[in-house]
Design an enzyme around this catalytic site. Sequence first.
Site, PDB file in Angstrom:
ATOM      1  N   GLU A 112       0.565  -1.472  -0.017  1.00  0.00           N
ATOM      2  CA  GLU A 112       0.151   0.093  -0.025  1.00  0.00           C
ATOM      3  C   GLU A 112       0.766   1.238  -0.013  1.00  0.00           C
ATOM      4  O   GLU A 112       0.916   2.134   0.772  1.00  0.00           O
ATOM      5  CB  GLU A 112      -1.044   0.097   1.243  1.00  0.00           C
ATOM      6  CG  GLU A 112      -1.995  -1.362   1.243  1.00  0.00           C
ATOM      7  CD  GLU A 112      -3.089  -0.868   2.354  1.00  0.00           C
ATOM      8  OE1 GLU A 112      -3.008  -0.178   2.962  1.00  0.00           O
ATOM      9  OE2 GLU A 112      -4.122  -1.945   2.237  1.00  0.00           O
ATOM     10  N   GLU A 122      -5.115  -8.355   0.997  1.00  0.00           N
ATOM     11  CA  GLU A 122      -5.778  -8.174   2.379  1.00  0.00           C
ATOM     12  C   GLU A 122      -7.229  -8.254   2.018  1.00  0.00           C
ATOM     13  O   GLU A 122      -7.769  -7.312   0.972  1.00  0.00           O
ATOM     14  CB  GLU A 122      -5.185  -6.968   2.618  1.00  0.00           C
ATOM     15  CG  GLU A 122      -3.974  -7.225   3.446  1.00  0.00           C
ATOM     16  CD  GLU A 122      -3.495  -5.786   3.925  1.00  0.00           C
ATOM     17  OE1 GLU A 122      -4.183  -5.052   4.495  1.00  0.00           O
ATOM     18  OE2 GLU A 122      -2.251  -5.526   4.087  1.00  0.00           O
TER      19      GLU A 122
HETATM   20  C1  FCB Z   1      -4.389  -2.186   5.563  1.00  0.00           C
HETATM   21  C2  FCB Z   1      -2.908  -2.199   5.966  1.00  0.00           C
HETATM   22  C3  FCB Z   1      -2.679  -3.326   7.300  1.00  0.00           C
HETATM   23  C4  FCB Z   1      -3.590  -3.222   8.183  1.00  0.00           C
HETATM   24  C5  FCB Z   1      -5.243  -3.094   7.310  1.00  0.00           C
HETATM   25  C6  FCB Z   1      -6.463  -3.046   8.383  1.00  0.00           C
HETATM   26  O1  FCB Z   1      -4.263  -0.947   5.154  1.00  0.00           O
HETATM   27  O2  FCB Z   1      -1.939  -2.851   5.162  1.00  0.00           O
HETATM   28  O3  FCB Z   1      -1.384  -3.206   7.731  1.00  0.00           O
HETATM   29  O4  FCB Z   1      -3.709  -1.806   9.091  1.00  0.00           O
HETATM   30  O5  FCB Z   1      -5.161  -1.997   6.723  1.00  0.00           O
END
Ligand code: FCB
Length: 449
Positions: A171, A364
Amino acid sequence: MIRRMATDARTATNPTPEFPAFPDTFLWGVSTSAHQIEGAVDEREPSVWDVFTAEPGRVKDGSTAAVACDHYHRYREDVALLAGLGVDAYRFSVSWPRAVFAGGRGLDFYDRLVDELCAAGVRPVPTLFHWDLPVTLDWLDRDTAARFAEYVSVVAERLGDRVTKWITLNEPAEHTLLGHALGAHAPGRQLLFDALPVAHHQLLAHGLAVRALRAAGASDIGIANSHGPTWPASQDSADVAAADFYDVLLNQLFADPVLLGEYPAGIGELMPGDVEADLKVIAEPVDWYGINYYAPTRVGAPQGTEIEFGGLTMPADLPFSVRQIEGVPVTDFGWPVVPEALTELLTGFRERYGDRLPPVVITENGCSYEGIDDQDRIAYLDGHVRALHRALAAGVDVRGYFVWSLLDNFEWAEGYARRFGLVHVDRETLERTPKASYAWFRDLLRAQR
Ligand code: FCB
């Protein structure tokens, strides 16, 4: 080939009998990051996050990640939890400040972790940068990209005999926006649009890292970018223009350079250095494209006031304003729960990038809720896995899905107040307790095999 398979009723906690079947080769996993779980600060160099959390008021509950989940010392127990879950793969991050500690001896930890994972039959998928920049470095400096590539070469040399799938960055959008534009994350700068070089240097670091990994013999390389659909607050031209701009900032600014070798219109001129030459590096082909997805964002024209949203304070002078999405559930973080937006995101990517889009992996997806009997989390994950399947059925080449996160952990500026884990971690004893969602995910994976 996509098989249809019913959930095994004898073992299932999944209340829904028919869960759509994914391809045999689909990669199921969970994700974590070093700073959020490892602890053991004395066994690494300091990072920008150590400095940031030490400043009063930066982290909401005043906590630090000095101990976090103590994963550094308890990794064997955590790998056993992964094995019990039955995941194919584990996405973790290598801490750059640990890797360079004690003349490189800090990397011994990842050697042990990777060995343990391989012995448990879980494929290690390291991310090489998940926001914990060594305190001596700064993404405003172009040279940090070159330093990153050097560090990546060292890690690849060390782990490349057992690691076969790599992620360069996590990110860069959030690290730029939250860390350098709004100041809500480390290093806590509020540069607004002057933060754009931070995005460029991270993207350059990504491209250089792809080259460094390939030079070290690696072949299965991706990036984990955060994306989500942007919905205009209304069809008024001012709202639509604001939403389009937000979409450029969150989505296109980070995907276009990697996938198309160009910045969205009007952005390249704002970037430092020889942008054309750098874009050739940034567009170094990746083998797959990682997407972190949590929620869509509703965006309208500026409202002339500061806005509190999802734990963030957004200044009044931004050229857009983030609005609530009405009529949907929200997580404990206040993030809207909209599974169908994941299908929309993926089909939208396929439309925009066409054949330039390599296979996609959801690197994620998850939610923050309290409690061990976390039915809300099950509902969130169930909805999103189904939404993912609809994208697959619509022809998007999705190859994997990673839940954020294995453990309740240090959620950045929120401290320990947000629990994203499939496994509960007691803040006093650090005892791990699998939640209902852990059993649900385990049973889903069993039923897929
Ligand atoms: C993302 C991050 C991760 C975590 C999630 C909830 O943006 O990559 O580290 O904090 O959110």
